[in-house]
Design an enzyme around this catalytic site. Structure first.
Site, short mmCIF file in Angstrom:
data_model
loop_
_atom_site.label_atom_id
_atom_site.label_comp_id
_atom_site.label_asym_id
_atom_site.label_seq_id
_atom_site.Cartn_x
_atom_site.Cartn_y
_atom_site.Cartn_z
CG ASP A 23 37.42 46.78 42.44
OD1 ASP A 23 36.95 45.95 41.67
OD2 ASP A 23 37.21 48.02 42.30
N PRO B 158 28.86 47.67 56.09
CG PRO B 158 29.09 46.14 57.84
CD PRO B 158 29.35 46.31 56.38
P1 5GP Z 1 41.59 48.12 44.26
O1 5GP Z 1 42.91 48.81 44.41
O2 5GP Z 1 41.67 46.63 44.48
O3 5GP Z 1 40.92 48.49 42.97
O4 5GP Z 1 40.63 48.73 45.32
C1 5GP Z 1 40.82 48.64 46.64
C2 5GP Z 1 40.04 49.70 47.38
O5 5GP Z 1 38.95 50.26 46.62
C3 5GP Z 1 39.39 49.04 48.54
O6 5GP Z 1 40.26 49.03 49.63
C4 5GP Z 1 38.15 49.90 48.76
O7 5GP Z 1 38.46 51.00 49.58
C5 5GP Z 1 37.77 50.39 47.39
N1 5GP Z 1 36.71 49.54 46.78
C6 5GP Z 1 36.83 48.78 45.67
N2 5GP Z 1 35.68 48.13 45.40
C7 5GP Z 1 34.81 48.48 46.38
C8 5GP Z 1 33.44 48.10 46.65
O8 5GP Z 1 32.79 47.32 45.95
N3 5GP Z 1 32.87 48.66 47.73
C9 5GP Z 1 33.54 49.52 48.55
N4 5GP Z 1 32.88 50.02 49.59
N5 5GP Z 1 34.85 49.89 48.33
C10 5GP Z 1 35.47 49.36 47.25
#
Ligand code: 5GP
Length: 205
Positions: free
Chosen positions: A114, A186
């Site tokens: 993300d 899921p």
């Molecule tokens: P980042 O550090 O890249 O912002 O986020 C990573 C973590 O955020 C992912 O491993 C996940 O746990 C959570 N996350 C970010 N976006 C989503 C999303 O659209 N759906 C879900 N279920 N988790 C997300």
């Protein structure tokens, strides 16, 4: 934020397709997976099904725990913006003595990239561990033949808050690139039949 529902079958198929598309078995040739719990757990186990065995053994999966989102939510609940929250370790590698990180082809697995903060943190920490092991073995840091790559189910197409080093991006494998929507996995579903139905409705491409 708009939501997109992802089914187990879609996940299984996109992992299979990605292994073929990126020629992961013939080019990167992973011999160790490090999965970020809990989102990386199911993807890494499915991925193992499509990876070639090494010396007649399944590619081992080691787990690490990092937290970002729960911390952000807690900060927001306490009236903060969540913006300045950093990733922290909740669990780290505890490899058996005979298992080394050196000269391995290590694939770091998570479900979604993300903001990239979590992956960048995990990569930095793993590089530190690899270099520390090199030094312990009397080598120059960075001189072993260790490869580190990243495998995610979904990469959200958005400006990232952190970058990954170029040598990691050479081995960056995203099954699917998606617009910036909230992805509902899921394993978070209470009613899996309803979830699977929702995953069939036109999803963001
Ligand atoms: P980042 O550090 O890249 O912002 O986020 C990573 C973590 O955020 C992912 O491993 C996940 O746990 C959570 N996350 C970010 N976006 C989503 C999303 O659209 N759906 C879900 N279920 N988790 C997300």
């Amino acid at each position: 934020m708009a939501k997109s529902y992802i089914s187990y079958n879609q996940i299984h198929q996109s992992i299979r397709d990605a292994v073929e598309r990126y020629k992961i078995n013939s080019e990167f040739k992973p011999d160790l997976m490090i999965t970020i719990t809990g989102g990386g757990l199911v993807p890494s186990r499915i991925l193992r099904t499509f990876l070639d065995k090494r010396n007649d053994r399944n590619v081992p999966i080691q787990a690490i725990g990092l937290s970002l989102y729960e911390e952000i939510e807690a900060d927001q609940a306490a009236g903060g913006t969540g913006e300045n929250i950093e990733v922290r370790k909740t669990q780290w590698l505890n490899l058996p003595e005979q298992m080394s990180l050196l000269n391995r082809n290590i694939l770091l697995v998570d479900e979604v990239d993300d903001t990239r903060k979590t992956l960048a943190y995990a990569v930095d920490e793993l590089i530190k561990d690899i270099q520390a092991e090199e030094v312990r073995q009397g080598m120059e840091p960075g001189s072993s033949d260790t490869k580190l790559g990243v495998f995610v189910l979904h990469n959200k197409l958005k400006p990232k808050k952190r970058e990954l080093p170029d040598h990691i991006m050479k081995n960056y494998f995203a099954c699917v690139d998606l617009p910036d929507k909230w992805l509902v996995y899921p394993w978070d579903a209470i009613d899996i039949e309803e979830h699977t139905e929702l995953s069939k409705s036109p999803s963001p491409k």
